[in-house]
Write a protein that holds these residues in place. Sequence first.
Motif, PDB file in Angstrom:
ATOM      1  N   LYS A 101      18.827 -26.683 -76.386  1.00  0.00           N
ATOM      2  CA  LYS A 101      19.842 -27.744 -76.409  1.00  0.00           C
ATOM      3  C   LYS A 101      19.198 -29.096 -76.677  1.00  0.00           C
ATOM      4  O   LYS A 101      18.063 -29.358 -76.275  1.00  0.00           O
ATOM      5  CB  LYS A 101      20.595 -27.770 -75.079  1.00  0.00           C
ATOM      6  CG  LYS A 101      21.295 -26.453 -74.746  1.00  0.00           C
ATOM      7  CD  LYS A 101      22.354 -26.606 -73.685  1.00  0.00           C
ATOM      8  CE  LYS A 101      21.782 -26.963 -72.340  1.00  0.00           C
ATOM      9  NZ  LYS A 101      22.825 -26.938 -71.281  1.00  0.00           N
ATOM     10  N   LEU A 129      32.313 -27.693 -73.018  1.00  0.00           N
ATOM     11  CA  LEU A 129      33.453 -27.125 -73.731  1.00  0.00           C
ATOM     12  C   LEU A 129      34.748 -27.320 -72.941  1.00  0.00           C
ATOM     13  O   LEU A 129      35.795 -27.620 -73.514  1.00  0.00           O
ATOM     14  CB  LEU A 129      33.226 -25.635 -73.984  1.00  0.00           C
ATOM     15  CG  LEU A 129      32.121 -25.267 -74.976  1.00  0.00           C
ATOM     16  CD1 LEU A 129      31.964 -23.762 -75.059  1.00  0.00           C
ATOM     17  CD2 LEU A 129      32.422 -25.835 -76.355  1.00  0.00           C
ATOM     18  N   LEU A 148      26.320 -19.117 -73.158  1.00  0.00           N
ATOM     19  CA  LEU A 148      26.426 -20.459 -72.584  1.00  0.00           C
ATOM     20  C   LEU A 148      25.981 -20.467 -71.134  1.00  0.00           C
ATOM     21  O   LEU A 148      26.329 -19.569 -70.369  1.00  0.00           O
ATOM     22  CB  LEU A 148      27.876 -20.957 -72.662  1.00  0.00           C
ATOM     23  CG  LEU A 148      28.526 -20.976 -74.039  1.00  0.00           C
ATOM     24  CD1 LEU A 148      30.008 -21.318 -73.899  1.00  0.00           C
ATOM     25  CD2 LEU A 148      27.842 -21.983 -74.936  1.00  0.00           C
ATOM     26  N   THR A 205      31.798 -15.740 -77.614  1.00  0.00           N
ATOM     27  CA  THR A 205      32.313 -16.393 -78.823  1.00  0.00           C
ATOM     28  C   THR A 205      32.438 -17.906 -78.665  1.00  0.00           C
ATOM     29  O   THR A 205      32.655 -18.610 -79.645  1.00  0.00           O
ATOM     30  CB  THR A 205      33.697 -15.831 -79.179  1.00  0.00           C
ATOM     31  OG1 THR A 205      34.631 -16.179 -78.140  1.00  0.00           O
ATOM     32  CG2 THR A 205      33.657 -14.322 -79.315  1.00  0.00           C
ATOM     33  N   GLN A 206      32.347 -18.409 -77.425  1.00  0.00           N
ATOM     34  CA  GLN A 206      32.503 -19.823 -77.094  1.00  0.00           C
ATOM     35  C   GLN A 206      33.944 -20.301 -77.299  1.00  0.00           C
ATOM     36  O   GLN A 206      34.210 -21.508 -77.318  1.00  0.00           O
ATOM     37  CB  GLN A 206      31.528 -20.708 -77.876  1.00  0.00           C
ATOM     38  CG  GLN A 206      30.083 -20.307 -77.703  1.00  0.00           C
ATOM     39  CD  GLN A 206      29.106 -21.246 -78.359  1.00  0.00           C
ATOM     40  OE1 GLN A 206      29.335 -22.462 -78.395  1.00  0.00           O
ATOM     41  NE2 GLN A 206      28.011 -20.722 -78.873  1.00  0.00           N
ATOM     42  N   ASN A 207      34.877 -19.356 -77.444  1.00  0.00           N
ATOM     43  CA  ASN A 207      36.287 -19.720 -77.554  1.00  0.00           C
ATOM     44  C   ASN A 207      36.791 -20.238 -76.209  1.00  0.00           C
ATOM     45  O   ASN A 207      36.603 -19.590 -75.171  1.00  0.00           O
ATOM     46  CB  ASN A 207      37.107 -18.502 -77.995  1.00  0.00           C
ATOM     47  CG  ASN A 207      38.585 -18.825 -78.146  1.00  0.00           C
ATOM     48  OD1 ASN A 207      38.934 -19.803 -78.805  1.00  0.00           O
ATOM     49  ND2 ASN A 207      39.442 -18.023 -77.545  1.00  0.00           N
ATOM     50  N   THR A 208      37.434 -21.386 -76.209  1.00  0.00           N
ATOM     51  CA  THR A 208      37.882 -22.039 -74.981  1.00  0.00           C
ATOM     52  C   THR A 208      39.402 -22.137 -74.973  1.00  0.00           C
ATOM     53  O   THR A 208      39.998 -22.650 -75.918  1.00  0.00           O
ATOM     54  CB  THR A 208      37.279 -23.445 -74.845  1.00  0.00           C
ATOM     55  OG1 THR A 208      35.846 -23.347 -74.935  1.00  0.00           O
ATOM     56  CG2 THR A 208      37.647 -24.075 -73.522  1.00  0.00           C
ATOM     57  N   SER A 240      26.697 -26.020 -70.572  1.00  0.00           N
ATOM     58  CA  SER A 240      27.346 -25.946 -71.875  1.00  0.00           C
ATOM     59  C   SER A 240      28.824 -25.597 -71.722  1.00  0.00           C
ATOM     60  O   SER A 240      29.677 -26.108 -72.458  1.00  0.00           O
ATOM     61  CB  SER A 240      26.652 -24.904 -72.754  1.00  0.00           C
ATOM     62  OG  SER A 240      25.307 -25.269 -72.995  1.00  0.00           O
ATOM     63  N   ALA A 241      29.129 -24.708 -70.768  1.00  0.00           N
ATOM     64  CA  ALA A 241      30.527 -24.364 -70.520  1.00  0.00           C
ATOM     65  C   ALA A 241      31.310 -25.589 -70.061  1.00  0.00           C
ATOM     66  O   ALA A 241      32.468 -25.792 -70.455  1.00  0.00           O
ATOM     67  CB  ALA A 241      30.611 -23.256 -69.470  1.00  0.00           C
ATOM     68  N   ILE A 243      36.735 -19.643 -70.712  1.00  0.00           N
ATOM     69  CA  ILE A 243      35.768 -19.780 -71.804  1.00  0.00           C
ATOM     70  C   ILE A 243      35.093 -18.438 -72.041  1.00  0.00           C
ATOM     71  O   ILE A 243      34.484 -17.867 -71.132  1.00  0.00           O
ATOM     72  CB  ILE A 243      34.700 -20.838 -71.470  1.00  0.00           C
ATOM     73  CG1 ILE A 243      35.367 -22.192 -71.188  1.00  0.00           C
ATOM     74  CG2 ILE A 243      33.698 -20.980 -72.608  1.00  0.00           C
ATOM     75  CD1 ILE A 243      34.415 -23.250 -70.678  1.00  0.00           C
ATOM     76  N   ASP A 244      35.224 -17.919 -73.268  1.00  0.00           N
ATOM     77  CA  ASP A 244      34.543 -16.695 -73.656  1.00  0.00           C
ATOM     78  C   ASP A 244      33.075 -17.022 -73.873  1.00  0.00           C
ATOM     79  O   ASP A 244      32.723 -17.808 -74.752  1.00  0.00           O
ATOM     80  CB  ASP A 244      35.166 -16.127 -74.941  1.00  0.00           C
ATOM     81  CG  ASP A 244      34.648 -14.728 -75.271  1.00  0.00           C
ATOM     82  OD1 ASP A 244      33.418 -14.528 -75.212  1.00  0.00           O
ATOM     83  OD2 ASP A 244      35.465 -13.857 -75.605  1.00  0.00           O
ATOM     84  N   MET A 245      32.183 -16.412 -73.079  1.00  0.00           N
ATOM     85  CA  MET A 245      30.768 -16.768 -73.116  1.00  0.00           C
ATOM     86  C   MET A 245      30.060 -16.242 -74.357  1.00  0.00           C
ATOM     87  O   MET A 245      28.964 -16.690 -74.677  1.00  0.00           O
ATOM     88  CB  MET A 245      30.075 -16.230 -71.870  1.00  0.00           C
ATOM     89  CG  MET A 245      30.648 -16.765 -70.569  1.00  0.00           C
ATOM     90  SD  MET A 245      30.323 -18.521 -70.383  1.00  0.00           S
ATOM     91  CE  MET A 245      28.588 -18.468 -69.997  1.00  0.00           C
TER      92      MET A 245
END
Length: 547
Positions: A425, A144, A136, A206-209, A140-141, A202-204
């Motif tokens: 994107k 999220l 990300l 896995t995109q887990n927030t 993008s971050a 935010i995990d860059m």
Amino acid sequence: MKRMTRNLIFIAAGILAAAILYYIYLPAVNIHSASFWFFIMGMLVVAMLIYGFKRAGRGLLLTDGNHLRLNMDFREMKGLKYMGILLLAVFLVYLLGSILSSPIVNAAKYQQLLTIEERNFADDIKEADYNTIPLLDKGSAALLGNRKMGSLVDMVSQFEVSNDYTQINYQGKPVRVTPLSYASPIKWLTNNRNGIPAYILIDMATQNTECIKLQAGIRYSKSEYFNRNLYRHLRFHYPTYIFDDQLFFEIDEEGTPYWVCPVKKFNIGLFGGQTVGHVVLCNAITGECVDYAVEDVPQWVDKVYSAELLTQLYDYSGILKHGFFNSVLGQRDCLKSTNGYNYIALDDDVWVYSGVTSVSGDQSNVGFVLMNQRTMETRFYKVEGAIEDSAMSSAEGQVQNLGYVATFPLLLNIADEPTYFMALKDASGLVKKYAMVNVQKYQWVAIGDTIQECEKSYSELLNTNGIVSRNADTLKSVSGKITAIAPVVLEGNTHYYICLEQVQDVFDVDLSEEKLIGIIRYREGEHITLSYTEGYGLNSVKEIGAK
């Protein structure tokens, strides 16, 4: 007595004006601070206005009860003349200091501010680990983070997400962190007693927030007012320190929030050759400050030098090789960083990546540079190829019918090939596809809806052109009990996805390979041994049973 009272009133007014301006603008009491010189000049202007008003007031006489007449000896205004001369002198000192500190006079000193070591790309940049690639960009971050904030019904009406989104390494993973901030001054009034209750992580990869809630709130931040405002808190603790404009929000390995506050150091004249001399770590919860020399900063700190400062220092090194006037006129051997940068996690630090190109504006790189944001260590890699803009355009050309826009690329090592990796994107800022572009042959472009598809397509592209990863024949092996096994159809071929007990990754068995057809006999609960090559969370099985 009356005159003395009037004088005391004007003196008090001057002191009050100085105190108010200092409280608002917070200049460092340091001759290397440009804002300090402007503060002095501002105070002289205020003093001249007060003095002039005082003298003019004494010259106003009442003539007929309704009209005022100016009856003032202008010789009494000579104080204004002296203050004007002092103001001019301060301005001239500032102007002379600026000129003598500039690259025009000190080109050689500016060129030597950064020490650059030339290194080998394949030795330093290991083959890509797709589990640790930051997918990300900041935009993008932020999407999220705002989406996560919208789901927190207990906080969304009082707080909003700050725009910091600092990229750091946290427990071995690339993440972005940002605090919440007060939604408005009214919300600050009703919530400042307990402070800001959380920050976003935010995990860059896995995109887990996550929204990390704190037992004690953040009481010192950029969104605070009065003495708890971060800038004011630092200024009253360190009145002579010239803090960098960028103060970084970070967390230590236990998740405690800190502000990393670099202190400027000027190495050339009064205002030139800026680097970092000290770092103040401010606990965002308690406000406790610890001052470190830049070389003694704790290992968990990732941001000391801003990306903008590092690229500027590199540009000085590349452009001023043969003096200032050559950089403007002949421009012989002048190199500069390209018009963007990204971040790479390496050796548990965050490094700024940027391409290096000629100042003439051609569309090729002569290499690229990595700059450590904690130590300022700088490495140059001589790799000729397309600049990032060309690679981005090449990737966008593959999906031009969809109108996707490429993010600024990351640099990866795939089969010892320098490779640009970027997200594509849509107009709303959502990531739709991924692209890999070979740095040296930017017409080699691979596109995929997922990282796995993009990686597979790019590997096939390299194989077609005779490039094979040095690790392609090195299979890893794993054994365990099957916890889940399911068939899926991908591009007309049947695959089996397998999960093993106490193993996080998923294993992909492609039944189009005849030697793997025996997987259909296995069931959940049975023991199996797989030989595989690593992928982004989805490992490709090459053999069933020990190799």
